[in-house]
Design a protein around this motif. Structure first.
Motif, mmCIF file in Angstrom:
data_model
loop_
_atom_site.group_PDB
_atom_site.id
_atom_site.type_symbol
_atom_site.label_atom_id
_atom_site.label_comp_id
_atom_site.label_asym_id
_atom_site.label_seq_id
_atom_site.Cartn_x
_atom_site.Cartn_y
_atom_site.Cartn_z
ATOM 1 N N LEU A 108 17.720 16.490 -25.793
ATOM 2 C CA LEU A 108 17.445 15.330 -24.910
ATOM 3 C C LEU A 108 15.774 14.927 -24.950
ATOM 4 O O LEU A 108 15.008 15.849 -24.391
ATOM 5 C CB LEU A 108 18.002 15.585 -23.674
ATOM 6 N N ASN A 109 15.376 13.783 -25.333
ATOM 7 C CA ASN A 109 14.027 13.308 -25.433
ATOM 8 C C ASN A 109 13.003 14.486 -26.145
ATOM 9 O O ASN A 109 12.034 14.842 -25.534
ATOM 10 C CB ASN A 109 13.473 13.093 -23.932
ATOM 11 N N THR A 110 13.460 15.011 -27.171
ATOM 12 C CA THR A 110 12.815 16.106 -27.970
ATOM 13 C C THR A 110 12.437 15.449 -29.296
ATOM 14 O O THR A 110 13.041 14.817 -29.887
ATOM 15 C CB THR A 110 13.663 17.286 -28.121
ATOM 16 N N MET A 111 11.245 15.529 -29.655
ATOM 17 C CA MET A 111 10.813 15.010 -30.916
ATOM 18 C C MET A 111 10.210 16.084 -31.557
ATOM 19 O O MET A 111 9.536 17.030 -31.439
ATOM 20 C CB MET A 111 9.521 14.145 -30.678
ATOM 21 N N PHE A 112 10.625 16.040 -33.124
ATOM 22 C CA PHE A 112 10.244 16.967 -34.249
ATOM 23 C C PHE A 112 9.196 16.296 -34.960
ATOM 24 O O PHE A 112 9.480 15.204 -35.558
ATOM 25 C CB PHE A 112 11.423 17.341 -34.800
ATOM 26 N N HIS A 113 8.021 16.957 -35.054
ATOM 27 C CA HIS A 113 6.940 16.322 -35.923
ATOM 28 C C HIS A 113 7.453 16.752 -37.575
ATOM 29 O O HIS A 113 8.424 17.611 -37.777
ATOM 30 C CB HIS A 113 5.699 16.936 -35.813
ATOM 31 N N ALA A 114 6.946 16.169 -38.356
ATOM 32 C CA ALA A 114 7.276 16.223 -39.903
ATOM 33 C C ALA A 114 7.348 17.590 -40.295
ATOM 34 O O ALA A 114 8.097 18.068 -40.926
ATOM 35 C CB ALA A 114 6.433 15.241 -40.723
ATOM 36 N N PRO A 115 6.244 18.418 -39.892
ATOM 37 C CA PRO A 115 6.461 19.965 -40.491
ATOM 38 C C PRO A 115 7.596 20.817 -40.012
ATOM 39 O O PRO A 115 7.691 21.930 -40.365
ATOM 40 C CB PRO A 115 4.778 20.603 -39.952
ATOM 41 N N ALA A 116 7.891 20.067 -38.885
ATOM 42 C CA ALA A 116 9.334 20.936 -38.255
ATOM 43 C C ALA A 116 10.586 20.223 -38.447
ATOM 44 O O ALA A 116 11.614 20.654 -37.994
ATOM 45 C CB ALA A 116 9.050 21.027 -36.780
ATOM 46 N N PHE A 117 10.503 19.179 -39.468
ATOM 47 C CA PHE A 117 11.815 18.565 -39.697
ATOM 48 C C PHE A 117 13.084 19.429 -40.193
ATOM 49 O O PHE A 117 14.175 19.206 -39.937
ATOM 50 C CB PHE A 117 11.955 17.600 -40.957
ATOM 51 N N TRP A 118 12.935 20.465 -40.727
ATOM 52 C CA TRP A 118 13.859 21.549 -41.115
ATOM 53 C C TRP A 118 14.519 21.955 -39.871
ATOM 54 O O TRP A 118 15.816 22.561 -39.673
ATOM 55 C CB TRP A 118 13.329 22.730 -41.586
ATOM 56 N N GLY A 119 13.682 21.827 -38.439
ATOM 57 C CA GLY A 119 14.425 22.394 -37.493
ATOM 58 C C GLY A 119 15.580 21.442 -36.567
ATOM 59 O O GLY A 119 16.023 21.481 -35.590
ATOM 60 N N LEU A 120 15.776 20.191 -37.361
ATOM 61 C CA LEU A 120 16.637 19.226 -36.858
ATOM 62 C C LEU A 120 18.260 19.561 -36.907
ATOM 63 O O LEU A 120 18.978 18.922 -36.428
ATOM 64 C CB LEU A 120 16.571 17.880 -37.629
ATOM 65 N N ALA A 121 18.252 20.393 -37.739
ATOM 66 C CA ALA A 121 19.742 21.030 -37.964
ATOM 67 C C ALA A 121 20.153 21.804 -36.803
ATOM 68 O O ALA A 121 19.695 22.511 -36.228
ATOM 69 C CB ALA A 121 19.698 22.013 -39.334
ATOM 70 N N LEU A 122 21.497 21.431 -36.604
ATOM 71 C CA LEU A 122 22.333 21.894 -35.236
ATOM 72 C C LEU A 122 23.202 22.773 -36.104
ATOM 73 O O LEU A 122 24.024 22.773 -36.847
ATOM 74 C CB LEU A 122 22.748 20.674 -34.579
ATOM 75 N N PRO A 123 23.368 24.089 -35.183
ATOM 76 C CA PRO A 123 24.255 25.209 -35.598
ATOM 77 C C PRO A 123 25.858 24.446 -35.393
ATOM 78 O O PRO A 123 26.105 23.966 -34.492
ATOM 79 C CB PRO A 123 23.787 26.124 -34.357
ATOM 80 N N VAL A 124 26.710 25.011 -36.302
ATOM 81 C CA VAL A 124 28.044 24.522 -36.390
ATOM 82 C C VAL A 124 29.190 25.727 -35.726
ATOM 83 O O VAL A 124 30.047 25.392 -35.671
ATOM 84 C CB VAL A 124 28.444 24.141 -37.484
ATOM 85 N N SER A 125 28.505 26.771 -35.514
ATOM 86 C CA SER A 125 29.489 27.989 -35.324
ATOM 87 C C SER A 125 29.430 28.023 -33.808
ATOM 88 O O SER A 125 30.322 28.813 -33.260
ATOM 89 C CB SER A 125 28.662 29.210 -35.876
ATOM 90 N N VAL A 126 29.077 27.398 -32.873
ATOM 91 C CA VAL A 126 28.869 27.500 -31.624
ATOM 92 C C VAL A 126 29.314 26.087 -30.844
ATOM 93 O O VAL A 126 29.385 25.016 -31.531
ATOM 94 C CB VAL A 126 27.434 27.992 -31.095
ATOM 95 N N SER A 127 29.568 26.204 -29.650
ATOM 96 C CA SER A 127 29.775 24.706 -29.155
ATOM 97 C C SER A 127 28.923 23.569 -29.102
ATOM 98 O O SER A 127 27.571 24.164 -29.125
ATOM 99 C CB SER A 127 30.138 25.088 -27.575
ATOM 100 N N PRO A 128 29.320 22.423 -29.232
ATOM 101 C CA PRO A 128 28.216 21.360 -29.216
ATOM 102 C C PRO A 128 27.469 21.206 -28.119
ATOM 103 O O PRO A 128 26.248 21.017 -28.034
ATOM 104 C CB PRO A 128 29.387 20.178 -29.231
ATOM 105 N N MET A 129 27.946 21.807 -26.982
ATOM 106 C CA MET A 129 27.097 21.743 -25.819
ATOM 107 C C MET A 129 26.192 22.878 -25.643
ATOM 108 O O MET A 129 25.136 22.857 -24.885
ATOM 109 C CB MET A 129 27.950 22.072 -24.360
ATOM 110 N N ALA A 130 26.157 23.775 -26.402
ATOM 111 C CA ALA A 130 25.096 24.887 -26.430
ATOM 112 C C ALA A 130 24.504 24.924 -27.890
ATOM 113 O O ALA A 130 23.488 25.486 -27.964
ATOM 114 C CB ALA A 130 25.902 26.298 -26.417
ATOM 115 N N SER A 131 24.914 23.949 -28.941
ATOM 116 C CA SER A 131 24.132 24.344 -30.206
ATOM 117 C C SER A 131 22.705 23.792 -30.241
ATOM 118 O O SER A 131 21.831 24.383 -30.787
ATOM 119 C CB SER A 131 24.837 23.127 -31.099
ATOM 120 N N ASP A 132 22.427 22.838 -29.217
ATOM 121 C CA ASP A 132 20.976 22.416 -29.309
ATOM 122 C C ASP A 132 20.023 23.186 -28.556
ATOM 123 O O ASP A 132 18.698 23.587 -29.068
ATOM 124 C CB ASP A 132 20.663 21.022 -28.550
#
Length: 264
Positions: free
Chosen positions: A48-72
């Protein structure tokens, strides 16, 4: 950060309300300074209202093994640890958006991964080290280590391989690795390195109470509230026989409040 319904877990959401249908409307100090967390310090981060700078674009991936409410939130801890490998930091800014509370709480099971495993996850991330020569190799190394430690990361290991391959295909350039500061000796913090922030005072508030049986119990609260609010005005509603004159009330309560308004 955001105003209104800031991101809170379901336990906080359900235990901090006086009424079931009451909505959250939290307001943070817009003039508060930005805070950058040093290596070795983590904070929960959601999408929520979190910005990723270009050097951290790899961190945009959300885990798929946990609940969507906890993945972020899980992603937030994982990404913070990888950020340290490239000298990056998490920075918390004052709120720039407002989120409306629709008075709908999620089941506890949707966030169970946060409440049950997050402490163990943080301890693991703090102690994890890698000697791989590139950032992407260290990301995969951490993903594999998390799966080995029982963090239900098996699906995410395969997902992360595909995600990093996609980044390479679109021409994303891996940031350069840097030495971990948490492994280096730290200088002692001097007096000049400390900064005290004094929040601005909030607008004045009005508290309406009845003189009979209520004012005496409310004064204790108001004395405490004066530390957090600017000017407080007392609206005194008088009912029944009056054994004091308005002047006496003004002299008595005027010692505590900025102004006294008497209604009868």
């Amino acid at each position: 950060m955001c105003n209104g319904l800031t991101d809170v877990d379901v336990v906080f959401y359900l235990t901090r309300k006086s009424l079931e249908m009451e909505s959250f409307n939290v307001h943070f100090d817009a003039d508060a300074p930005k805070v950058a967390l040093p290596q070795g310090v983590m904070a929960p981060v959601n999408s929520l209202n979190t910005m990723f700078h270009a050097p951290a674009f790899w961190g945009l991936a959300l885990p798929v093994s946990v609940s969507p409410m906890a993945s972020d939130v899980i992603r937030g801890y994982w990404a913070q640890r990888i950020l340290w490998e490239i000298g990056g930091q998490l920075v918390v800014y004052p709120p720039t958006v407002h989120r409306t509370d629709n008075v709908h709480a999620h089941p506890f099971d949707d966030e169970k991964d946060i409440h049950v495993n997050v402490g163990r996850l943080i301890n693991f991330l703090m102690g994890w080290r890698s000697t791989k020569p590139t950032l992407f190799e260290r990301i995969l190394d951490l993903s594999y280590a998390m799966a080995e430690e029982g963090f239900r990361w098996e699906k995410d290991l395969h997902f992360m391989v595909a995600w990093l391959q996609d980044l390479v295909v679109v021409g994303y350039r891996q940031p350069r690795l840097m030495s971990l500061e948490i492994d280096l000796p730290r200088a002692a913090i001097g007096h000049g390195d400390k900064h005290e922030f004094v929040p601005k005072k909030l607008p004045s508030v009005h508290l309406g109470v009845e003189e009979i049986g209520e004012v005496s119990t409310e004064i204790g609260n108001l004395i405490k509230w004066r530390k957090h609010f600017g000017d407080v005005e007392l609206i005194l509603h008088c009912t029944g026989p009056m054994d004091r004159t308005p002047l006496e009330w003004r002299l008595l309560y005027g010692r505590i409040f900025r102004a006294v308004v008497i209604l009868s």
